[in-house]
Design a protein around this motif. Sequence first.
Motif, PDB file in Angstrom:
ATOM      1  N   PRO A  27      -7.811  -7.729  33.391  1.00  0.00           N
ATOM      2  CA  PRO A  27      -8.169  -8.399  34.663  1.00  0.00           C
ATOM      3  C   PRO A  27      -8.974  -9.668  34.402  1.00  0.00           C
ATOM      4  O   PRO A  27      -9.768  -9.747  33.462  1.00  0.00           O
ATOM      5  CB  PRO A  27      -9.008  -7.347  35.395  1.00  0.00           C
ATOM      6  N   SER A  28      -8.752 -10.661  35.217  1.00  0.00           N
ATOM      7  CA  SER A  28      -9.490 -11.922  35.115  1.00  0.00           C
ATOM      8  C   SER A  28     -10.040 -12.303  36.491  1.00  0.00           C
ATOM      9  O   SER A  28      -9.804 -11.600  37.480  1.00  0.00           O
ATOM     10  CB  SER A  28      -8.596 -13.037  34.567  1.00  0.00           C
ATOM     11  N   ALA A  29     -10.708 -13.421  36.542  1.00  0.00           N
ATOM     12  CA  ALA A  29     -11.329 -13.859  37.803  1.00  0.00           C
ATOM     13  C   ALA A  29     -10.281 -14.315  38.813  1.00  0.00           C
ATOM     14  O   ALA A  29      -9.130 -14.583  38.456  1.00  0.00           O
ATOM     15  CB  ALA A  29     -12.317 -14.993  37.521  1.00  0.00           C
ATOM     16  N   SER A  30     -10.723 -14.388  40.027  1.00  0.00           N
ATOM     17  CA  SER A  30      -9.924 -14.895  41.155  1.00  0.00           C
ATOM     18  C   SER A  30      -8.607 -14.136  41.340  1.00  0.00           C
ATOM     19  O   SER A  30      -7.574 -14.737  41.631  1.00  0.00           O
ATOM     20  CB  SER A  30      -9.653 -16.387  40.996  1.00  0.00           C
ATOM     21  N   GLY A  31      -8.643 -12.809  41.145  1.00  0.00           N
ATOM     22  CA  GLY A  31      -7.494 -11.970  41.460  1.00  0.00           C
ATOM     23  C   GLY A  31      -6.271 -12.175  40.593  1.00  0.00           C
ATOM     24  O   GLY A  31      -5.136 -12.064  41.073  1.00  0.00           O
ATOM     25  N   HIS A  32      -6.497 -12.484  39.335  1.00  0.00           N
ATOM     26  CA  HIS A  32      -5.389 -12.665  38.402  1.00  0.00           C
ATOM     27  C   HIS A  32      -5.490 -11.653  37.245  1.00  0.00           C
ATOM     28  O   HIS A  32      -6.523 -11.019  37.018  1.00  0.00           O
ATOM     29  CB  HIS A  32      -5.368 -14.089  37.853  1.00  0.00           C
ATOM     30  N   VAL A  33      -4.387 -11.547  36.522  1.00  0.00           N
ATOM     31  CA  VAL A  33      -4.308 -10.642  35.365  1.00  0.00           C
ATOM     32  C   VAL A  33      -3.773 -11.413  34.173  1.00  0.00           C
ATOM     33  O   VAL A  33      -2.774 -12.151  34.305  1.00  0.00           O
ATOM     34  CB  VAL A  33      -3.405  -9.424  35.670  1.00  0.00           C
ATOM     35  N   ASN A  34      -4.424 -11.242  33.047  1.00  0.00           N
ATOM     36  CA  ASN A  34      -3.950 -11.859  31.800  1.00  0.00           C
ATOM     37  C   ASN A  34      -3.104 -10.852  31.024  1.00  0.00           C
ATOM     38  O   ASN A  34      -3.517  -9.702  30.818  1.00  0.00           O
ATOM     39  CB  ASN A  34      -5.120 -12.309  30.933  1.00  0.00           C
ATOM     40  N   LEU A  35      -1.940 -11.294  30.572  1.00  0.00           N
ATOM     41  CA  LEU A  35      -1.047 -10.460  29.763  1.00  0.00           C
ATOM     42  C   LEU A  35      -1.013 -10.995  28.337  1.00  0.00           C
ATOM     43  O   LEU A  35      -0.797 -12.193  28.124  1.00  0.00           O
ATOM     44  CB  LEU A  35       0.362 -10.451  30.361  1.00  0.00           C
ATOM     45  N   PRO A  62       6.761 -18.657  29.227  1.00  0.00           N
ATOM     46  CA  PRO A  62       5.922 -17.557  29.723  1.00  0.00           C
ATOM     47  C   PRO A  62       4.528 -18.054  30.111  1.00  0.00           C
ATOM     48  O   PRO A  62       3.987 -18.997  29.536  1.00  0.00           O
ATOM     49  CB  PRO A  62       5.872 -16.601  28.543  1.00  0.00           C
ATOM     50  N   GLN A  63       3.963 -17.391  31.108  1.00  0.00           N
ATOM     51  CA  GLN A  63       2.607 -17.675  31.562  1.00  0.00           C
ATOM     52  C   GLN A  63       1.714 -16.499  31.190  1.00  0.00           C
ATOM     53  O   GLN A  63       2.109 -15.338  31.317  1.00  0.00           O
ATOM     54  CB  GLN A  63       2.578 -17.895  33.076  1.00  0.00           C
ATOM     55  N   ALA A  64       0.507 -16.810  30.753  1.00  0.00           N
ATOM     56  CA  ALA A  64      -0.415 -15.745  30.369  1.00  0.00           C
ATOM     57  C   ALA A  64      -1.107 -15.135  31.575  1.00  0.00           C
ATOM     58  O   ALA A  64      -1.471 -13.956  31.568  1.00  0.00           O
ATOM     59  CB  ALA A  64      -1.449 -16.279  29.377  1.00  0.00           C
ATOM     60  N   LYS A  65      -1.322 -15.926  32.633  1.00  0.00           N
ATOM     61  CA  LYS A  65      -2.066 -15.465  33.806  1.00  0.00           C
ATOM     62  C   LYS A  65      -1.109 -15.274  34.980  1.00  0.00           C
ATOM     63  O   LYS A  65      -0.276 -16.143  35.262  1.00  0.00           O
ATOM     64  CB  LYS A  65      -3.146 -16.471  34.167  1.00  0.00           C
ATOM     65  N   HIS A  66      -1.262 -14.113  35.641  1.00  0.00           N
ATOM     66  CA  HIS A  66      -0.371 -13.776  36.747  1.00  0.00           C
ATOM     67  C   HIS A  66      -1.194 -13.189  37.889  1.00  0.00           C
ATOM     68  O   HIS A  66      -2.224 -12.520  37.652  1.00  0.00           O
ATOM     69  CB  HIS A  66       0.690 -12.762  36.304  1.00  0.00           C
TER      70      HIS A  66
END
Length: 392
Positions: A27-35, A62-66
């Motif tokens: 989990p990351s800030a502002s309601g995002h998830v790092n993969l 690919p994007q790391a943050k979703h």
Amino acid sequence: MCSHQKKSEDDSCSITYPREVKVQKTPSASGHVNLTCNSSCPLTDPQTVFIWYKNGKQENKPQAKHPSSSPDIFSCAVKDHENLISAEVCVADKKCSTVNYVNRRICALQSSSINISSQYSHPDNKQPKFKVWYKIKRGEKQEAEKLTEAERRVEFSDNKNHHNLIIKQLKKNDSAEYIFRVQTNDEEEIRFDSPGVTLVVTDLEVKFNPSPVVTEGDRVTLTCRTICPLTHNTNYIWFLNGRPLTLTENQNKHLVLHPVSSQHAGNYSCSVKTNQNKKSTEKTLTVQRISRSAPVAAGVAAVLLVIILLSVFCWIRNKRTSCQSPRVEPSENMEQLNPVPEDEQDQDPVDHYYSTVYFSENHNDPPYSNIQHHQLQEQQHTPYAVVHLRSN
């Protein structure tokens, strides 16, 4: 690369089985998830490139943050090793459908049965309408084959988000890739970008090392060989001339004969304990006897050489002895004693010579009583000349 299921540093590493690449969700800030795509073992190349799959299709950028509410499904693999893929991960739990497999690679014997197991998930509001297995042969220009139970060798079972494909009486043609898909409607597009389960069907084969023809006293190792390592732990049974061998130790795929003897010669085959009816083709081990004629011939030659040398030595020795010995001229009928010249008497006054020896008919006379002396000297030892015997 090494598996995260390794139990020891001494275990061999494999890039194909078991699975080792996985997607880590943070989990990351502002309601995002790092993969992040991770491996349990350090990568040999720090520049290793990962491939990402989104909803079963390879993603070019690919994007790391979703967003944490995304219904998308992600998986990853190492470039050039796409058959080693991670499990699918849903960004938003319980909002998407995922499919994963218990084993990514299966090696099984011909005529045996296998169970290919999958795990799946789906949103609560979207119950799966179809659960389908597909058979694909990569590299061949043919469409994916949809499996059905119409073929008696194929069966399906489903239990608590686990769907199993059972194939009985395996054939060589069953070697392929099997992919499970969950469909919510008929129009849903089915993609096969991400790999499924690879099945390899093999036979048993007996191999001899160093050779199927050996000599008594040698060491020979028999191996019950397959073209791929069998998936499950397997106990092997060895047969000699069709009869199972009784071994004291646990039987495995290797049978060591040392020292090998003529009793070990024969036709060998092997099977696994779980499927004893499926035996390998018999292979013949030939044990040659040690040749004994060569040592015997060498021994005879050595004895003959010794005899010849001894004979030569004795001949030379006898010849030298005969040359140094005084020559004696025996005569059975010697009548007269050789006369002794007077000049020789003068030159050697020490020697005594006898002119005539008479043998008396009276046997009572002491021996040599009738010997006439020409000279008497103080010398006690008297040499004799040749004595001639004359009959009166």
